[in-house]
Design an enzyme around this catalytic site. Structure first.
Site, PDB file in Angstrom:
ATOM      1  N   CYS A  52      21.896  59.381  59.188  1.00 17.53           N
ATOM      2  CA  CYS A  52      21.467  58.141  58.736  1.00 17.53           C
ATOM      3  C   CYS A  52      22.519  57.793  57.562  1.00 17.53           C
ATOM      4  O   CYS A  52      23.057  56.665  57.344  1.00 17.53           O
ATOM      5  CB  CYS A  52      20.341  58.017  58.254  1.00 17.53           C
ATOM      6  SG  CYS A  52      19.734  59.222  57.115  1.00 17.53           S
ATOM      7  N   GLU A 103      25.244  50.228  63.181  1.00 17.33           N
ATOM      8  CA  GLU A 103      25.229  51.550  63.049  1.00 17.33           C
ATOM      9  C   GLU A 103      25.489  52.092  64.446  1.00 17.33           C
ATOM     10  O   GLU A 103      24.824  51.788  65.349  1.00 17.33           O
ATOM     11  CB  GLU A 103      23.776  51.892  62.704  1.00 17.33           C
ATOM     12  CG  GLU A 103      23.758  53.396  62.506  1.00 17.33           C
ATOM     13  CD  GLU A 103      22.337  53.821  61.962  1.00 17.33           C
ATOM     14  OE1 GLU A 103      21.432  53.420  62.608  1.00 17.33           O
ATOM     15  OE2 GLU A 103      22.126  54.575  60.945  1.00 17.33           O
ATOM     16  N   GLU A 114      12.287  54.958  56.214  1.00 19.56           N
ATOM     17  CA  GLU A 114      13.723  55.468  56.071  1.00 19.56           C
ATOM     18  C   GLU A 114      14.424  55.080  57.274  1.00 19.56           C
ATOM     19  O   GLU A 114      14.373  55.823  58.338  1.00 19.56           O
ATOM     20  CB  GLU A 114      13.599  57.098  55.782  1.00 19.56           C
ATOM     21  CG  GLU A 114      12.937  57.304  54.544  1.00 19.56           C
ATOM     22  CD  GLU A 114      13.733  57.082  53.414  1.00 19.56           C
ATOM     23  OE1 GLU A 114      15.001  56.643  53.626  1.00 19.56           O
ATOM     24  OE2 GLU A 114      13.570  57.591  52.350  1.00 19.56           O
ATOM     25  N   LYS A 148       4.227  63.273  64.311  1.00 22.77           N
ATOM     26  CA  LYS A 148       4.912  63.043  65.519  1.00 22.77           C
ATOM     27  C   LYS A 148       6.176  63.371  65.861  1.00 22.77           C
ATOM     28  O   LYS A 148       7.078  62.452  65.193  1.00 22.77           O
ATOM     29  CB  LYS A 148       4.650  61.602  66.097  1.00 22.77           C
ATOM     30  CG  LYS A 148       4.734  61.346  67.533  1.00 22.77           C
ATOM     31  CD  LYS A 148       5.344  60.489  68.167  1.00 22.77           C
ATOM     32  CE  LYS A 148       6.813  60.320  68.110  1.00 22.77           C
ATOM     33  NZ  LYS A 148       7.485  61.023  69.049  1.00 22.77           N
TER      34      LYS A 148
HETATM   35  P1  NAP Z   1      13.736  55.878  66.732  1.00 18.70           P
HETATM   36  O1  NAP Z   1      14.120  55.355  68.091  1.00 18.70           O
HETATM   37  O2  NAP Z   1      13.167  54.511  65.822  1.00 18.70           O
HETATM   38  O3  NAP Z   1      12.815  56.711  66.790  1.00 18.70           O
HETATM   39  C1  NAP Z   1      12.274  57.319  65.720  1.00 18.70           C
HETATM   40  C2  NAP Z   1      10.853  58.060  65.812  1.00 18.70           C
HETATM   41  O4  NAP Z   1       9.886  56.849  66.270  1.00 18.70           O
HETATM   42  C3  NAP Z   1      10.719  58.729  67.062  1.00 18.70           C
HETATM   43  O5  NAP Z   1       9.850  59.889  66.671  1.00 18.70           O
HETATM   44  C4  NAP Z   1      10.239  58.073  68.125  1.00 18.70           C
HETATM   45  O6  NAP Z   1       9.390  58.615  69.185  1.00 18.70           O
HETATM   46  C5  NAP Z   1       9.438  57.090  67.250  1.00 18.70           C
HETATM   47  N1  NAP Z   1       8.910  55.795  68.095  1.00 18.70           N
HETATM   48  C6  NAP Z   1       9.468  55.199  68.950  1.00 18.70           C
HETATM   49  N2  NAP Z   1       9.241  53.996  69.390  1.00 18.70           N
HETATM   50  C7  NAP Z   1       8.137  53.993  68.626  1.00 18.70           C
HETATM   51  C8  NAP Z   1       6.711  53.057  68.578  1.00 18.70           C
HETATM   52  N3  NAP Z   1       6.646  52.025  69.279  1.00 18.70           N
HETATM   53  N4  NAP Z   1       6.055  53.082  67.571  1.00 18.70           N
HETATM   54  C9  NAP Z   1       5.838  54.393  66.777  1.00 18.70           C
HETATM   55  N5  NAP Z   1       6.920  55.202  66.830  1.00 18.70           N
HETATM   56  C10 NAP Z   1       7.813  55.301  67.622  1.00 18.70           C
HETATM   57  O7  NAP Z   1      15.016  56.271  65.990  1.00 18.70           O
HETATM   58  P2  NAP Z   1      16.170  57.554  66.474  1.00 18.70           P
HETATM   59  O8  NAP Z   1      17.047  56.863  67.369  1.00 18.70           O
HETATM   60  O9  NAP Z   1      15.215  58.536  66.856  1.00 18.70           O
HETATM   61  O10 NAP Z   1      16.728  57.829  65.143  1.00 18.70           O
HETATM   62  C11 NAP Z   1      17.960  57.437  64.702  1.00 18.70           C
HETATM   63  C12 NAP Z   1      17.699  56.347  63.788  1.00 18.70           C
HETATM   64  O11 NAP Z   1      17.110  56.792  62.465  1.00 18.70           O
HETATM   65  C13 NAP Z   1      19.075  55.853  63.116  1.00 18.70           C
HETATM   66  O12 NAP Z   1      18.950  54.371  62.922  1.00 18.70           O
HETATM   67  C14 NAP Z   1      18.891  56.677  61.749  1.00 18.70           C
HETATM   68  O13 NAP Z   1      20.057  55.920  60.974  1.00 18.70           O
HETATM   69  C15 NAP Z   1      17.627  56.696  61.403  1.00 18.70           C
HETATM   70  N6  NAP Z   1      17.516  57.755  60.237  1.00 18.70           N
HETATM   71  C16 NAP Z   1      17.109  57.395  59.076  1.00 18.70           C
HETATM   72  C17 NAP Z   1      17.025  58.233  58.126  1.00 18.70           C
HETATM   73  C18 NAP Z   1      16.758  58.040  56.608  1.00 18.70           C
HETATM   74  O14 NAP Z   1      16.449  59.003  55.877  1.00 18.70           O
HETATM   75  N7  NAP Z   1      16.985  56.756  56.094  1.00 18.70           N
HETATM   76  C19 NAP Z   1      16.968  59.915  58.433  1.00 18.70           C
HETATM   77  C20 NAP Z   1      17.341  60.175  59.752  1.00 18.70           C
HETATM   78  C21 NAP Z   1      17.754  58.908  60.735  1.00 18.70           C
HETATM   79  P3  NAP Z   1      10.279  59.154  70.535  1.00 18.70           P
HETATM   80  O15 NAP Z   1      11.441  59.432  70.190  1.00 18.70           O
HETATM   81  O16 NAP Z   1       9.598  60.355  71.026  1.00 18.70           O
HETATM   82  O17 NAP Z   1      10.201  57.870  71.334  1.00 18.70           O
END
Ligand code: NAP
Ligand code: MG
Length: 482
Positions: free
Chosen positions: A289, A385, A255, A181
């Protein structure tokens, strides 16, 4: 689905499943925007729970085909996936730049890193070995590392093509099938890589369903026929996904976020320290991240460091990613607004930034690279963050204080140190709680080196040889012999 004239994007997109592009269960679509202009780029299907269920069925059938192939044959096919991605590097990089905003040269690198994941794990596909356990003359005992079945992969928007490869390649190499996804803000890269891979892979092995996280991601992580979830994203969603997976008795890798310290000792080269800081926090406009979001700088070099940092940042060239600037836009209007709220919070917590802090007056979602100086470590801007081009600088006077400051945060994804004292570097590595330690280079290491978080930064590790075992289960076979 046709490719639009003189555009790398196609219109409209379908889902990827059953070995080909497939139509979604209904006509609803999601618009994909260019963060450099705000314009609509294309549309993708707004996948439903029914689409996700269908993808899991396809992956269940795909698993049956895939696991029966000889491991070396799986390796060869994954190698061809890598080659197909490299063939299309320029088109995929342009797509990444268009939907995510990152500078084109950076996007090219991310596409190569995605391909490199398929290449690396292709080489491991025939080396997933068990062991023989000695029980004495009366028995023969051995273990087999079997694939799990259907694996799920939930990918964020910040490095969509690279994280697609990082998540999926080891799962496939271990003999599993996958349902991915992609993030709703940046779904095209994943759909494109999925389509390319499906030119090579047996039907059903790799499926991609675009759609909202609260619908498609929720269904994927809760699905009884999915055995493992890799989630890359925010802590809040990670907790939800982890709960879903627990209910389904599925394994997870989470992650999550970071607030990573870059400690500058007085024996370091200040110029190099500034270079690594700038790369660490402004690459991807800070939407990484593992960004170096907290500089922790010795009082003796603080002034020189900040002066040099401000100089460099003032000469930054900011613009649309296609023009290959130093820094592109933030991914969306709403994310820009979130980051701007943190900038305002910073003004109330510590005063005006020493550089940056303003939205740039042009179409798209551009923010100046921003540095707050003299930030107490308990300020919210030093603890939370921000996920944007915002750096905090905090000063220290001795090594014990530096280590304490580095650890005094709920995250533990990465930590970096600039020093020419080798013992000090090793002490830092010993004493700082983070999944990876960078010495004298931010983002050091590669897809060969384990990556993941201590503390609130996650559970499990991606990358490296050991990530293959995220996707295997051990079967022990014990035979009694006379
Ligand atoms: P996010 O809002 O948690 O979204 C991540 C993914 O989860 C998206 O595909 C999102 O889909 C999906 N999602 C949202 N609600 C969900 C639910 N209820 N159930 C299952 N999946 C769901 O995070 P983001 O804002 O996109 O990304 C930023 C974050 O990612 C930051 O905190 C960053 O540090 C972290 N990150 C971590 C790493 C690592 O390797 N540690 C790498 C990159 C990023 P939709 O967006 O389509 O709603
Ligand atoms: Mg399960």
């Amino acid at each position: 689905m046709t490719q639009r004239e003189s555009s790398p994007l196609r219109e409209p997109y379908g889902l990827v499943g059953g070995g080909a592009e497939r139509e979604a269960s209904n006509e609803e679509t999601t618009e994909v925007h260019d963060p450099a202009t705000g314009d609509v780029l294309t549309t993708v299907p707004a996948g439903t729970r029914a689409d996700l269920d269908r993808a899991v069925e396809s992956a269940t059938e795909g698993f049956d085909r895939w696991r029966r192939l000889e491991p070396k044959e799986r390796g060869r096919l994954l190698r061809r996936v890598a080659d197909r991605i490299l063939d299309e590097e320029e088109r995929l990089a342009t797509i990444e730049t268009l939907e995510n905003g990152r500078p084109l040269e950076d996007a090219r690198g991310q596409v190569r890193r995605c391909a490199r994941h398929f290449e690396y794990y292709a080489g491991i596909a025939d080396k997933v070995q068990g062991e023989q356990i000695p029980l004495g003359d009366g028995y023969v005992d051995y273990t087999i590392r079997e694939p799990l079945g259907v694996t799920g992969h939930i990918v964020p928007w910040n490095v969509p093509i690279y994280l697609f490869g990082r998540s999926v390649a080891p799962a496939l190499a271990a003999g599993n099938s996958a349902v991915v996804k992609p993030a709703n803000l940046t779904p095209v890269g994943g759909l494109e890589v999925g389509r390319l891979a499906n030119e090579v892979l047996p039907e059903g092995v790799l499926n991609v369903v675009s759609g909202a996280g609260s619908v498609v991601g929720d269904e994927l992580s809760a699905h009884d026929d999915v055995e493992h979830i890799v989630f890359t994203g925010s802590g809040e969603t990670g907790v939800h996904v982890g709960r879903n997976a627990a209910d389904a008795i599925s394994d997870v890798v989470l992650e999550l976020g970071g607030k990573s310290p870059l400690v500058v000792y007085p024996d370091a080269d200040v110029d190099d320290a500034v270079t690594e800081t700038v790369r660490g926090i402004f690459t991807g406009a800070g939407q990484i991240c593992s960004a170096s979001s907290r500089a922790i700088v010795h009082e003796d070099v603080h002034d020189e460091y900040v002066d040099e940092l401000v100089d460099r940042v003032e000469s930054f060239d900011i613009g649309p990613g296609l023009e290959n600037p130093d820094m592109g836009p933030l991914v969306s209007k709403s994310h820009l607004e979130d980051v701007l709220r943190y900038v305002e919070l910073g003004r109330t917590e510590v005063g005006d930034p020493v550089v940056g802090g303003k939205r740039i007056d042009r179409p798209g979602y551009f923010l100046e690279p921003t540095v707050f100086d003299d930030v107490p470590n308990d300020a919210r801007i030093a603890q939370e963050e921000i996920f944007g081009p915002v750096l905090t600088v905090t000063t220290f006077s001795d090594e014990a204080e530096a280590v304490k400051l580095a650890n005094d945060v709920e995250y533990g994804l990465v930590a970096g140190v600039m020093t020419n004292d080798v013992e000090r570097a090793h002490r830092f590595a010993r004493d700082v709680d983070a999944g990876q330690i960078y010495v004298n280079e931010w983002f050091a290491g590669g897809n060969e080196t384990p990556f993941g978080g201590f503390k609130k930064s996650g559970v499990g590790r991606d990358n490296g040889v050991q990530a293959i075992h995220n996707f295997t289960q051990i079967k022990n076979v014990c035979l009694k012999i006379e």
